[in-house]
Design an enzyme around this catalytic site. Structure first.
Site, PDB file in Angstrom:
ATOM      1  N   LYS A 250       0.843  -1.202   0.000  1.00 28.96           N
ATOM      2  CA  LYS A 250       0.000   0.000   0.000  1.00 28.96           C
ATOM      3  C   LYS A 250       0.878   1.253   0.000  1.00 28.96           C
ATOM      4  O   LYS A 250       1.682   1.461   0.903  1.00 28.96           O
ATOM      5  CB  LYS A 250      -0.918  -0.004   1.232  1.00 28.96           C
ATOM      6  CG  LYS A 250      -1.706   1.294   1.421  1.00 28.96           C
ATOM      7  CD  LYS A 250      -2.674   1.218   2.611  1.00 28.96           C
ATOM      8  CE  LYS A 250      -3.338   2.565   2.883  1.00 28.96           C
ATOM      9  NZ  LYS A 250      -4.263   2.531   4.029  1.00 28.96           N
ATOM     10  N   ASP A 255      -2.871  10.138   3.596  1.00 31.52           N
ATOM     11  CA  ASP A 255      -4.265   9.722   3.736  1.00 31.52           C
ATOM     12  C   ASP A 255      -5.033  10.737   4.579  1.00 31.52           C
ATOM     13  O   ASP A 255      -4.988  10.703   5.804  1.00 31.52           O
ATOM     14  CB  ASP A 255      -4.328   8.323   4.383  1.00 31.52           C
ATOM     15  CG  ASP A 255      -5.757   7.789   4.464  1.00 31.52           C
ATOM     16  OD1 ASP A 255      -6.664   8.417   3.858  1.00 31.52           O
ATOM     17  OD2 ASP A 255      -5.959   6.749   5.118  1.00 31.52           O
ATOM     18  N   LYS A 262     -10.534  12.614   7.892  1.00 35.95           N
ATOM     19  CA  LYS A 262     -10.078  12.229   9.227  1.00 35.95           C
ATOM     20  C   LYS A 262     -10.075  13.432  10.162  1.00 35.95           C
ATOM     21  O   LYS A 262      -9.937  14.564   9.710  1.00 35.95           O
ATOM     22  CB  LYS A 262      -8.638  11.694   9.149  1.00 35.95           C
ATOM     23  CG  LYS A 262      -8.494  10.341   8.496  1.00 35.95           C
ATOM     24  CD  LYS A 262      -7.036   9.893   8.504  1.00 35.95           C
ATOM     25  CE  LYS A 262      -6.869   8.528   7.877  1.00 35.95           C
ATOM     26  NZ  LYS A 262      -7.502   7.433   8.613  1.00 35.95           N
ATOM     27  N   ASP A 332     -12.364   6.793   3.383  1.00 37.07           N
ATOM     28  CA  ASP A 332     -11.156   6.599   4.181  1.00 37.07           C
ATOM     29  C   ASP A 332     -10.691   5.131   4.146  1.00 37.07           C
ATOM     30  O   ASP A 332      -9.573   4.829   4.538  1.00 37.07           O
ATOM     31  CB  ASP A 332     -11.420   7.052   5.623  1.00 37.07           C
ATOM     32  CG  ASP A 332     -10.138   7.272   6.403  1.00 37.07           C
ATOM     33  OD1 ASP A 332      -9.054   7.248   5.772  1.00 37.07           O
ATOM     34  OD2 ASP A 332     -10.214   7.473   7.628  1.00 37.07           O
ATOM     35  N   ARG A 336      -7.713  -0.682   0.833  1.00 35.18           N
ATOM     36  CA  ARG A 336      -8.230  -1.935   0.261  1.00 35.18           C
ATOM     37  C   ARG A 336      -8.645  -1.753  -1.199  1.00 35.18           C
ATOM     38  O   ARG A 336      -8.608  -2.691  -1.981  1.00 35.18           O
ATOM     39  CB  ARG A 336      -9.385  -2.453   1.128  1.00 35.18           C
ATOM     40  CG  ARG A 336     -10.541  -1.514   1.195  1.00 35.18           C
ATOM     41  CD  ARG A 336     -11.469  -1.806   2.362  1.00 35.18           C
ATOM     42  NE  ARG A 336     -10.929  -1.344   3.646  1.00 35.18           N
ATOM     43  CZ  ARG A 336     -11.549  -1.505   4.816  1.00 35.18           C
ATOM     44  NH1 ARG A 336     -12.705  -2.112   4.877  1.00 35.18           N
ATOM     45  NH2 ARG A 336     -11.002  -1.042   5.928  1.00 35.18           N
TER      46      ARG A 336
END
Ligand code: BES
Ligand code: ZN
Ligand code: ZN
Length: 482
Positions: A250, A255, A262, A332, A336
């Site tokens: 990853k 992020d 967030k 968020d 995956r």
């Protein structure tokens, strides 16, 4: 750091500081240390350090007695920590030429490699952007064994290669997101690959569109920074191997959470959301030097997860490269999504076995704290291979469940699956999501969200990026048996 090995008695070693392991319950009489032991000042407890100046009977200027704990518990991992703590301790005192004395019982390959690793890892400091400090570092580290035996020089070299690769990873993980984007990652990968004779190819947005990587592209679309899927290939020179190991990492260079943004508190840490990709880059660097018999290919999907005006929204439905549709309930849960397409691509490239490493969930930190990597597998033999490699390298990993029943939680009313699975078991549902894309290829998923970054320094390791699981991945490749 310059690393060497010498074969001679402890008394003859000429160095600024000679590290000598001292065991709990074994009275150290050498170096005039008996008195310290009698006074209770020298116990041999793990990582206890006692510095002696000009001790009698030795050529070294100083002896650093280093607590090694109980003899029956001593292993290479303990020696790695001991050498790390000793290196950090001595370096802080500007003592730069150091050596460690291994007793005959521990002068074997695994211990020699671990000693070197400990010193090199302990010497790392994430201080690249500090301008005002007089930076201290260890200049030379010598492993001293009582007598020569075959394999020890090679073990020293292996330890150096592994630890330098791990520090390379730690340096990348520490890079702030304004200085390290998917394009920077691609440039770094290209350079590393060309320096070490590996093939490197970088897929951009257009190629991803052609391949139908809707899940990866959906995450990338909120950022002005273009995505990159980095592919690095190691091919062994001799012999045909039935297996082909694929390593998927990853690489979210930052992020924010995207539209499902967030909280501000602690968000600065999300620069380390590319630690999986960085670890695999480090592993490939070592693999290029150590040359395992199995072909290994790295797949590093790199994006920045931003809430730009073109960002994907909760409720969007994307089509992954595998053909499956995904309802993006939470932007968020982006890791995956990018891994889904990278796993599909890796399978299409002929990988027979897969391992991914990802800072995937906060839930794995809740489950295992900062001690163990969460390990998920769709195949028991593959799980055991990775666990064995991790154990041998002292990188702690814990096998988590991955039963089909968990798929229930990922049901979507409008698409084949949702990208989140509700409140409970978040690390497991994330892994179950990935499992859909690993298909029937033996695969292990490593959730390193809790272990790739140390919030507090340890005596043997600086605060910040840990470089986990570089060593495990390299050993997995090195010890591969068909
Ligand atoms: N990068 C995070 C996971 C993470 C959290 C890494 C804390 C390191 C420390 C990941 O992309 C994420 O945000 N996951 C969400 C998933 C949730 C929305 C289902 C999480 O764990 O909160
Ligand atoms: Zn996220
Ligand atoms: Zn993330």
């Amino acid at each position: 750091m310059n690393t060497t090995i010498e074969f001679r008695p402890v008394e003859q070693v000429e160095t600024d500081a000679l590290i000598v392991p001292v065991f709990e319950g074994v009275k150290e009489e050498r170096f005039g240390a008996g008195e310290l032991a009698d006074a209770g000042e020298l116990t041999g407890k793990s990582l206890e350090l006692t510095l002696l100046h000009h001790p009698p009977g030795v050529a070294a200027k100083r002896v650093l007695l280093a607590g090694a704990g109980k003899p029956e518990k001593f292993d290479p991992a303990e020696l790695r920590r001991l050498c790390g703590a000793a290196a950090r301790h001595l370096r802080a005192k500007s003592i730069r030429k150091i050596a460690v004395a291994l007793d005959p019982a521990h002068a074997s390959e695994e211990y020699v490699a671990a000693a070197v690793e400990g010193a090199i890892l302990g010497d790392f400091e994430p201080d690249r952007y500090k301008t005002d400090e007089n930076k201290k570092s260890v200049e030379s580290f010598t492993v001293v064994a009582p007598e020569a035996s075959p394999g020890l020089e090679a073990a020293l070299e292996r330890g150096r290669v592994l630890a330098e690769a791990q520090n390379f990873t730690r340096g990348l993980v520490n890079e702030p997101a304004n200085r390290f984007t998917p394009s920077t990652m691609a440039g770094t990968a290209r350079q590393m690959a060309s320096e070490r004779g590996l093939e490197c190819e970088v897929l951009g947005r257009e190629e991803m569109e052609k391949l139908g990587m809707g899940a990866l592209l959906g995450v990338a679309q909120g950022s002005a920074e273009p995505p990159a899927l980095i592919v690095i290939r190691y091919k062994p020179t001799a012999g045909a191997s039935k297996s082909h190991l694929g390593l998927v990492g990853k690489g979210v260079t930052f992020d924010t959470g995207g539209i499902s943004i967030k909280p501000a508190d602690g968000m600065e840490k999300m620069k380390y959301d590319m630690a999986g990709a960085a670890a695999i880059l480090g592993a490939m660097r070592a693999i290029a030097e150590l040359k395992p018999a199995i072909p290994v290919t790295a797949f590093l999907p790199c994006v920045e997860n931003m809430p730009g005006s073109r960002a994907q929204r909760p409720g969007d439905i994307v089509t992954a490269m595998s053909g499956k549709t995904i309802e993006v309930i939470n932007t968020d849960a982006e890791g995956r999504l990018i891994l889904a397409d990278a796993l599909t691509y890796a399978r299409g490239q002929g990988c027979t076995h897969l391992v991914d490493a990802a800072t995937l969930t906060g839930a794995i930190v809740v489950a295992l704290a900062h001690l163990n990597v969460g390990l998920f597998a769709n195949d028991d033999a593959m799980r055991d291979r990775v666990l064995a490699a991790a154990r041998a390298e002292g990188e702690r990993m814990w096998a988590m469940p991955l039963e089909d029943d968990y798929k229930e939680y990922l049901k979507s009313a409008f698409a084949d699956l949702a990208n989140v699975g509700g409140r409970w078991g978040g690390a497991v549902t994330a892994a179950v999501f990935l499992k859909e894309f690993a298909g029937d290829t033996p695969w292990v998923h490593l959730d390193i969200a809790g272990t790739a970054w140390l919030d507090d320094a340890k005596p043997y390791l600086a605060k910040g990026p840990s470089g986990v699981p570089v060593r495990t991945l390299v050993r997995l490749a090195m010890e591969w048996k068909e």
